[in-house]
Design a protein around this motif. Structure first.
Motif, short mmCIF file in Angstrom:
data_model
loop_
_atom_site.label_atom_id
_atom_site.label_comp_id
_atom_site.label_asym_id
_atom_site.label_seq_id
_atom_site.Cartn_x
_atom_site.Cartn_y
_atom_site.Cartn_z
N THR A 1 0.87 -1.17 0.00
CA THR A 1 0.00 0.00 0.00
C THR A 1 0.91 1.22 0.00
N VAL A 2 0.73 2.10 -0.97
CA VAL A 2 1.65 3.21 -1.17
C VAL A 2 0.91 4.54 -1.03
N LEU A 3 1.54 5.47 -0.33
CA LEU A 3 1.04 6.84 -0.23
C LEU A 3 1.87 7.70 -1.17
N ILE A 4 1.21 8.37 -2.11
CA ILE A 4 1.88 9.25 -3.07
C ILE A 4 1.48 10.67 -2.75
N ASN A 5 2.43 11.46 -2.27
CA ASN A 5 2.16 12.85 -1.94
C ASN A 5 2.29 13.74 -3.17
N ALA A 6 1.51 14.85 -3.18
CA ALA A 6 1.45 15.74 -4.35
C ALA A 6 1.11 14.94 -5.59
N VAL A 7 0.07 14.14 -5.47
CA VAL A 7 -0.29 13.21 -6.54
C VAL A 7 -0.74 13.93 -7.81
N GLY A 8 -1.08 15.20 -7.70
CA GLY A 8 -1.51 15.94 -8.89
C GLY A 8 -0.39 16.58 -9.67
N GLY A 9 0.83 16.60 -9.12
CA GLY A 9 1.96 17.19 -9.81
C GLY A 9 2.52 16.26 -10.87
N LYS B 1 -5.64 20.01 -3.09
CA LYS B 1 -6.91 20.45 -3.66
C LYS B 1 -7.76 19.24 -4.00
N ASP B 2 -9.06 19.36 -3.74
CA ASP B 2 -9.97 18.23 -3.95
C ASP B 2 -10.10 17.84 -5.42
N ASN B 3 -10.02 18.82 -6.34
CA ASN B 3 -10.16 18.48 -7.75
C ASN B 3 -9.01 17.58 -8.23
N LYS B 4 -7.82 17.77 -7.64
CA LYS B 4 -6.69 16.91 -7.99
C LYS B 4 -6.92 15.49 -7.47
N LEU B 5 -7.53 15.39 -6.30
CA LEU B 5 -7.82 14.07 -5.75
C LEU B 5 -8.87 13.34 -6.57
N ARG B 6 -9.87 14.09 -7.06
CA ARG B 6 -10.88 13.47 -7.92
C ARG B 6 -10.23 12.91 -9.18
N ASN C 1 -6.77 15.21 1.38
CA ASN C 1 -6.40 16.62 1.20
C ASN C 1 -5.54 17.02 2.40
N TYR C 2 -4.22 17.14 2.19
CA TYR C 2 -3.34 17.41 3.33
C TYR C 2 -3.43 18.84 3.82
N ASN C 3 -4.14 19.71 3.12
CA ASN C 3 -4.38 21.07 3.62
C ASN C 3 -5.55 21.11 4.59
N ASP C 4 -6.51 20.20 4.42
CA ASP C 4 -7.73 20.21 5.23
C ASP C 4 -7.80 19.08 6.25
N GLU C 5 -6.97 18.04 6.07
CA GLU C 5 -7.06 16.87 6.92
C GLU C 5 -5.67 16.50 7.45
N ASN C 6 -5.65 15.79 8.57
CA ASN C 6 -4.39 15.28 9.09
C ASN C 6 -4.01 14.03 8.30
N LEU C 7 -2.89 14.11 7.63
CA LEU C 7 -2.47 13.04 6.73
C LEU C 7 -2.32 11.71 7.47
#
Length: 347
Positions: free
Chosen positions: A173-181, A204-209, A221-227
């Protein structure tokens, strides 16, 4: 030739679209007529003067990646011909040297003791032509377009190297940070190809979608939630096996907390502050975490990416394209971080 000239560090207004003399090739060098030019966050650092390990000589041309055709060849060049489709490599290495350990000979040309950096210590790709030595170009497979090559040399190759350093496996299971970049979206495709369970994080939520559309199973969303909290919720309290991080700062610290026992974290630079506190006993010792870093990419990893592109197993995500003359607009979009994937300039 036309080029984007930087005469001093500063904002996007310092990017000047001008006519300058075409570089003259010397022995062992080739001149590449550029077709497509990748835009990277490293370009912003150089433009702003935020790269501490080497200074820029003005006037300067930015740009660390791109693709085109060979237009001139210097004396002594072997293996390449005028008209060949090629891509310059960011780390301009020497191929061989008299250092006690020659990293190029070991396949680590990305940390060559004598290298220059395209777009940093020498003129880069934001121009109609770029000059490099024969050890710092790679042939493009016929099936790979200039556009795909120009948006893969750094992002996909860096993501590939990061995944290789931590031995990414299908059961992870992998966590990819800044997945929209650019690097994050590339890492997502590589993790999907590997068969991993994927958690993507972005600001940003649109990047997560979009990341979910591209194969992520869970988004944070690491700006709004605790990662850390959200990762444990998504993994039934176990944590992730691997973190691929290009942010640093608080996000990296929370990612360390989110790793499972025997977890592995791979870093490739940062957007946030580079200096963070790490609890050695809690993370490295008690949880047996492995941390590793990637300094750009050796040529062999780039070749692997080009092979995967040629077979259609990978395909970069293009966010926007601009003519060379609109480099300012491209940098403004890059600074906004309001896009998903890669940005490119075209001649």
């Amino acid at each position: 030739m036309k080029a984007i000239i930087l005469e001093q560090h500063g904002n996007t207004e310092k990017l000047l679209y001008q006519e300058v003399a075409k570089p003259e090739v010397e022995a062992g060098e080739v001149l590449i007529k550029m077709h497509s030019i990748g835009i990277n966050r490293f370009d912003l650092l150089v433009r702003n003067g935020n790269v501490p390990n080497a200074s820029v000589t003005f006037p300067h041309v930015l740009g660390v990646e791109g693709a085109g055709t060979i237009s001139e060849i210097g004396a002594g060049v072997t293996g390449f011909h005028i008209g060949d489709r090629v891509a310059p490599v960011l780390t301009i290495s020497q191929g061989n040297c008299a250092e006690p350990v020659c990293y190029c000979m070991l396949g680590h040309d990305n940390i060559c003791a004598k290298f220059d950096k395209l777009g940093h210590t020498r003129w880069g790709t934001y121009a109609e032509y770029v000059k490099v030595n024969q050890f710092s170009i790679l042939p493009l497979p016929d099936q790979v377009s200039f556009l795909d090559a120009a948006t893969s040399l750094v992002a996909y190759s860096t993501a590939w190297e990061m995944a290789k350093k931590v031995n990414l496996r299908p059961e992870d299971t992998v966590l990819i940070n800044a997945v929209g970049g650019a690097v994050g979206s590339a890492a997502l495709h590589i993790a999907r190809m590997t068969g991993c369970q994927i958690i993507g994080s972005a600001g940003k939520d649109n990047k997560l979608r979009r990341a979910r559309q591209d194969g992520a199973h869970f988004g944070i969303n690491y700006n709004d939630e605790n990662l850390t909290v959200k990762v444990y919720e998504a993994t039934d309290g176990r944590g992730v096996d691997v973190v691929l991080d290009g942010i640093g700062g608080t996000v990296l610290q929370q990612s360390l907390e989110a790793l499972a026992y025997n977890g592995r974290l791979s870093s490739a630079g940062s957007i946030a502050p580079t200096e963070v506190l790490v609890d050695i006993r809690k993370h490295l010792v008690r949880k047996q975490i492995v941390m590793t870093g990637t300094h750009f990419t050796p040529k062999e990893s780039i070749k692997q990416i080009l092979r995967l592109l040629a077979r259609g197993e990978l395909r970069p995500v293009l966010a926007a394209r601009f003519p060379l003359s609109e480099a300012r607009k491209a940098h403004e979009l890059l600074e906004s971080r309001d896009f998903y994937g890669n940005l490119v300039l075209e001649i």
